[in-house]
Design an enzyme around this catalytic site. Structure first.
Site: not given
Length: 512
Positions: A146-147
């Protein structure tokens, strides 16, 4: 195909500036460590360092003309969306729950910002996704990628500042009387609380459903030590970023695996800055791994790529492998994950190029560094710990001594290691490396490596060093009187050039 011989000259300096006599006497002066340094215990037995393959090369494996040799990798998994039931599972944004985020086109998904996300609906969907991608609770790695936003407010700089702006707008819409300063403070609190809830809760769910998986987030920890243009760049993590990592203690305590990244851009090719960049990112990961319990740290698996991120057609050179793999192993982590996109094996001639690179460059280095690390662990730790640098900033590596070892690629496509270890090789390990004990194990560092008689270490498909430890050449003098012997030895050492054991950091590949 004839035999290929890989003469690895990565070993580094054996004699330092303190003088040649220091090399002879220092091992009599090194005290046993007064404090115990711990590392996570191996997740697989007899595997001090774990190699993990996370590249979609299914079409290359088993190819008759250009097979990819993955025999040195203990865990293999593809990041493709259709792949399930693997020992390595990478959860992208669209594969785990209802992750609130804003895409590159500024479209908001599942509320956009975490404060607007439906947490319970996310957990229900995440449960279904986990059970789909990991149908059985077997040992493995579960990495969440999750960036889109970061849980620390101040780290959401451009272009992620839209999360900050929308968070402030949300507060102002419900509290129109607040000043911008007051609205910002309230937005920070709401954003960080909601972000923590999503990230921490997802880890707890994963650990509950699949406790045998090592759960963590890709890119965590990070320390943003990437200001390469600074003429004074030393690779150190900024103090403010280490403090921000301290404030994420909840994340490190909830994680059962840490997955930092050390991808290189082309500007760092064969560059000293690459060494420093990788070194201190790994050092910070080691520090963070001990936040929850210093005697039972979280295992660290470092992500690397075989190509440069901004030049994906160009593979890392031998120096680059030392700057990445060499640093990671020498500092004492649990393993390396090699990742890449589908393009690595889908380009024209992608499989043959990858096959040749692995056969002549990557796999020989894996053999080299893994056997050296195991030899050091066996020598210093009795295999109850791993070797890590005594001084983290030193340029010393866990490599086989090129004066004593050759790595051969035989006509059958298998590797063979020729040569025997000498006492001096073990003394090198003892001088520059310490034993970091595995958690929950009683471990004592070997105080006198001269008493070690045998080495028995293997990697991959039975590529081994099984040999008696040979004495150093000087001991063949067999002196009748110790005073005469020491006088002669001192005279010989005095007249030796200071760089006699200094090896260049290149690999020579020759065909006999």
């Amino acid at each position: 195909m004839g035999e290929l011989r890989f003469k690895h000259l990565f070993w580094g300096s054996f004699v330092e500036s303190g003088g040649t006599f220091q090399t002879v006497l220092i091992f009599l002066l090194i005290p046993c460590s007064l404090t115990v340094d711990y590392r996570a215990a191996p997740i697989l037995s007899n595997t001090t360092f774990l190699w993990i393959w996370n590249v979609p090369t299914e079409r290359c494996v088993g190819n008759v003309n250009d097979p990819i040799d993955l025999s040195f990798f203990s865990l293999i998994g593809s990041p493709r969306k259709t792949a399930t039931g693997q020992p390595v599972t990478l959860f992208y944004v669209d594969r785990l729950g209802l992750y609130p985020h804003i895409d590159a086109n500024q479209a908001e998904h599942y509320g956009g910002i975490p404060q607007r996300g439906d947490y319970q609906a996310h957990l229900r969907k995440a449960k279904t996704d986990i059970e789909h991608y990991i149908p059985d609770d077997k040992l493995g790695l579960a990495i969440i990628d999750w960036e889109e936003w970061r849980p620390t407010w101040l780290r959401n700089w451009k272009p992620k500042d839209n999360y900050r702006n929308k968070s402030i707008e949300l507060v102002q819409s419900t509290n129109p009387g607040l000043s911008i300063t007051e609205a910002t403070q309230k937005a920070i609190q709401q954003f960080e609380e909601a972000g923590r809830k999503f990230m921490e809760g997802t880890l707890h769910l994963g650990k509950f459903l699949r406790p045998n998986q090592l759960w963590g987030y890709y890119l965590f920890p990070d320390c943003y030590n990437n200001k390469f243009q600074d003429p004074k760049y030393d690779g150190q993590c900024p103090a403010v970023e280490k403090k921000r990592n301290d404030n994420l203690k909840w994340l490190w305590k909830a994680s059962t695996g840490l997955y930092p990244s050390v991808y290189l851009k082309k500007d760092l090719k064969s560059n000293r800055q690459a060494t420093l960049y990788v070194r201190y990112r790994v050092v910070e990961a080691i520090r963070v791994s001990k936040v929850g319990n210093a005697s039972d740290p979280v295992p660290i698996f470092v992500y690397i790529r075989l190509v440069f991120t901004d030049r994906t057609s160009e593979y890392l050179l031998e120096d680059d492998l030392v700057n990445t793999i060499g640093e990671i192993v020498a500092l004492g982590t649990s393993g390396i994950i090699i990742w890449d996109a589908m393009s690595l094996a889908q380009r024209a001639a992608g499989c043959p190029i990858l096959h040749k690179y692995m056969q002549t460059t990557l796999n020989p280095y894996i053999v080299n560094v893994t056997l050296a690390a195991k030899m050091c662990s066996q020598t210093l730790c009795n295999e109850k710990g791993m070797c890590s640098r005594r001084k983290e900033s030193s340029d010393v590596y866990l490599h086989l001594n090129p004066s004593h070892f050759d790595i051969m690629l035989t006509e059958t496509g298998k590797y063979e290691v020729l040569g025997n270890p000498r006492v001096g090789d073990l003394e090198y390990f003892s001088e520059h490396f310490k034993c970091s004990c595995f958690s929950r194990m009683t471990c004592k560092e070997t105080s006198d490596v001269k008493n070690v008689q045998d080495v028995n270490v293997c990697v991959g498909d039975n590529v081994c060093i099984k040999a008696k430890v040979e004495p150093n050449p000087a001991f063949y003098l067999l002196p009748g009187k110790s005073l005469l012997f020491m006088t002669t030895l001192g005279h010989v050492l005095y007249h030796l050039p200071q760089d006699i054991f200094v090896f260049p950091r290149k690999t020579l590949v020759s065909t006999p």
